[in-house]
Motif scaffolding. Structure first.
Motif, mmCIF file in Angstrom:
data_model
loop_
_atom_site.group_PDB
_atom_site.id
_atom_site.type_symbol
_atom_site.label_atom_id
_atom_site.label_comp_id
_atom_site.label_asym_id
_atom_site.label_seq_id
_atom_site.Cartn_x
_atom_site.Cartn_y
_atom_site.Cartn_z
ATOM 1 N N ASN A 213 -12.588 -3.040 -40.846
ATOM 2 C CA ASN A 213 -11.711 -1.812 -40.551
ATOM 3 C C ASN A 213 -11.735 -1.500 -38.806
ATOM 4 O O ASN A 213 -10.787 -1.013 -38.287
ATOM 5 C CB ASN A 213 -11.919 -0.709 -41.597
ATOM 6 C CG ASN A 213 -11.542 -1.251 -42.965
ATOM 7 O OD1 ASN A 213 -10.744 -2.030 -43.071
ATOM 8 N ND2 ASN A 213 -12.291 -0.699 -43.794
ATOM 9 N N ALA A 214 -12.962 -1.414 -38.462
ATOM 10 C CA ALA A 214 -13.134 -0.794 -37.290
ATOM 11 C C ALA A 214 -12.425 -1.877 -36.257
ATOM 12 O O ALA A 214 -11.862 -1.348 -35.220
ATOM 13 C CB ALA A 214 -14.510 -0.672 -36.677
ATOM 14 N N GLY A 217 -8.656 -1.384 -36.040
ATOM 15 C CA GLY A 217 -8.127 -0.504 -35.542
ATOM 16 C C GLY A 217 -8.343 -1.052 -33.897
ATOM 17 O O GLY A 217 -7.145 -0.603 -33.157
ATOM 18 N N ASN A 243 -5.356 2.252 -43.137
ATOM 19 C CA ASN A 243 -6.108 3.165 -42.496
ATOM 20 C C ASN A 243 -6.362 2.947 -41.014
ATOM 21 O O ASN A 243 -6.192 4.069 -40.290
ATOM 22 C CB ASN A 243 -7.140 3.857 -43.261
ATOM 23 C CG ASN A 243 -7.883 4.857 -42.750
ATOM 24 O OD1 ASN A 243 -7.254 6.086 -42.980
ATOM 25 N ND2 ASN A 243 -9.083 4.800 -42.324
ATOM 26 N N ALA A 244 -6.919 1.818 -40.618
ATOM 27 C CA ALA A 244 -6.940 1.669 -39.182
ATOM 28 C C ALA A 244 -5.929 1.734 -38.321
ATOM 29 O O ALA A 244 -5.578 2.576 -37.345
ATOM 30 C CB ALA A 244 -7.882 0.373 -39.296
ATOM 31 N N SER A 247 -4.808 5.424 -38.098
ATOM 32 C CA SER A 247 -5.528 6.185 -37.395
ATOM 33 C C SER A 247 -5.195 6.207 -35.749
ATOM 34 O O SER A 247 -4.989 6.960 -35.087
ATOM 35 C CB SER A 247 -7.143 5.989 -37.511
ATOM 36 O OG SER A 247 -7.495 6.274 -38.814
#
Length: 365
Positions: A213-214, A217, A243-244, A247
């Motif tokens: 997920n990081a 992003g 969600n990434a 954000s």
């Protein structure tokens, strides 16, 4: 609860048969382990890429094995291939008679399955098919159908926003996960015709290694920079990747303006849907999947087999694998209450803090 949410996720009747006289490798494997005390080993992939593995799969598998009085050992490899192999070795040494795995990649999974099979241990691929593997069963959802729901969902959300020739970016799952390939095949089947017709415009299309997920992003931020912010819709393969992206969109004050898809109906994903930052997710009734897989494992542990009535072709080996494929469901704002009613997530998990009013507005009491 809306009728039909789980009705289409049921599987066909499983016919239990004895192993004697089967005349196949399944029979010899089961008989080889028949003298041992039934014990099922399960290896989950991680707890980082999706909340489902520890929050749902572990719970429902444990409940099914405990209810049947079958000893089980459920461990999580936490995304580490060496740890995955070590856990498998430990389970084999400790007397597992059935091994169920969610592979991290097909190479590691294949080696583990072969080792188990050589020891007379029955095997099940859970959720992800191990390409070139030797599992006797494969239990999952119709993953191409998951992708189709995502493609249809993004199309619907873009249409509702009145977007003209919108630019669509892809955040695909891990390139080593066959499910991610199937998801993409599904949403491509919906979106490619719209690209070809000039209705939508194809934007950046990238895979996210290990569903990280990081990293997703970082990848999406680069996409937004490269296109100078000209992205109108995001096909994100699961809620973690969604969600990434969200954000990054929030940081650029674009959240809610750009539809984002998801998958897994996580509490976080459902909150994003209620807030208008995510247009939809795909709900997979994990309890149904876990129960079906546990039933197969319990039968194998007792020296029996079940006829599934379905088969999946391994695209690498060409082998036909006995399978159970369940039906996924698309979830939009009005459907969030149904996921909660199913008990997959609780109201308290979704309707926290600022989301309490949004839940009330969506009819979640």
């Amino acid at each position: 609860m809306r009728k039909g949410l789980l009705a289409s996720a049921t599987v066909g009747l499983l016919v239990v048969t004895g192993v004697a006289g089967c005349g196949d490798q399944f029979a010899s494997d089961s008989q080889a382990g028949g003298a041992r005390k039934p014990k099922v080993g399960v290896i989950l992939p991680d707890s980082r890429t999706s909340a489902r593995w520890e929050g749902a799969d572990r719970r429902f598998l444990e409940e099914a094995f405990d209810a049947a009085g079958i000893d089980s050992d459920i461990q999580n490899a936490q995304g580490d291939k060496s740890q995955f192999s070590n856990i498998a070795e430990q389970m084999i040494t400790n007397g597992a008679t059935v091994l169920m795995i969610v592979n991290l990649d097909s190479g590691t999974g294949k080696a583990v399955l072969e080792k188990a099979r050589s020891q007379g241990i029955a095997t099940i691929d859970y959720d992800r098919l191990t390409l070139g593997g030797s599992a006797q069963y494969y239990v999952s959802f119709d993953n191409e159908a998951v992708g189709k729901l995502q493609g249809q969902g993004l199309s619907r959300c873009l249409t509702e926003k009145g977007a003209g020739k919108p630019v669509v970016a892809y955040l695909n799952g891990s390139p080593t996960d066959n499910n991610a390939t199937l998801f993409k095949k599904g949403y491509d089947s919906i979106l490619k015709p719209r690209f070809a017709a000039g209705e939508f415009t194809k934007g950046p299309d990238q895979w996210v290694p290990d569903w990280n997920n990081a990293q997703a992003g970082v990848i999406f931020e680069q996409m937004l920079t490269q296109t100078e912010g000209r992205i109108d819709g995001v096909l994100a393969a699961n809620d973690g990747l969604a969600n990434a992206a969200i954000s990054v969109l929030k940081k650029n004050k674009l959240n809610g303006r750009i539809p984002v898809t998801g998958q897994d109906a996580t509490a976080q994903g459902l909150r994003h849907i209620l807030a208008g930052d995510q247009c939809m997710t795909v709900y997979k009734a994990i309890k149904e999947e876990a129960t079906a897989a546990a039933d197969l494992a319990i039968a194998l542990a007792n020296g029996q087999r079940k006829e599934t009535g379905q088969k999946v072709r391994d695209p690498e080996s060409g082998r036909e694998v006995d399978a159970l494929l369940l039906t996924p469901q698309a979830i939009y704002r009005d459907d969030v209450k149904d996921v909660i009613a199913d008990g997959f997530v609780t109201r308290d998990e979704v309707c926290t803090g600022e989301y309490a009013k949004l839940c009330a507005a969506a009819g979640i009491s």
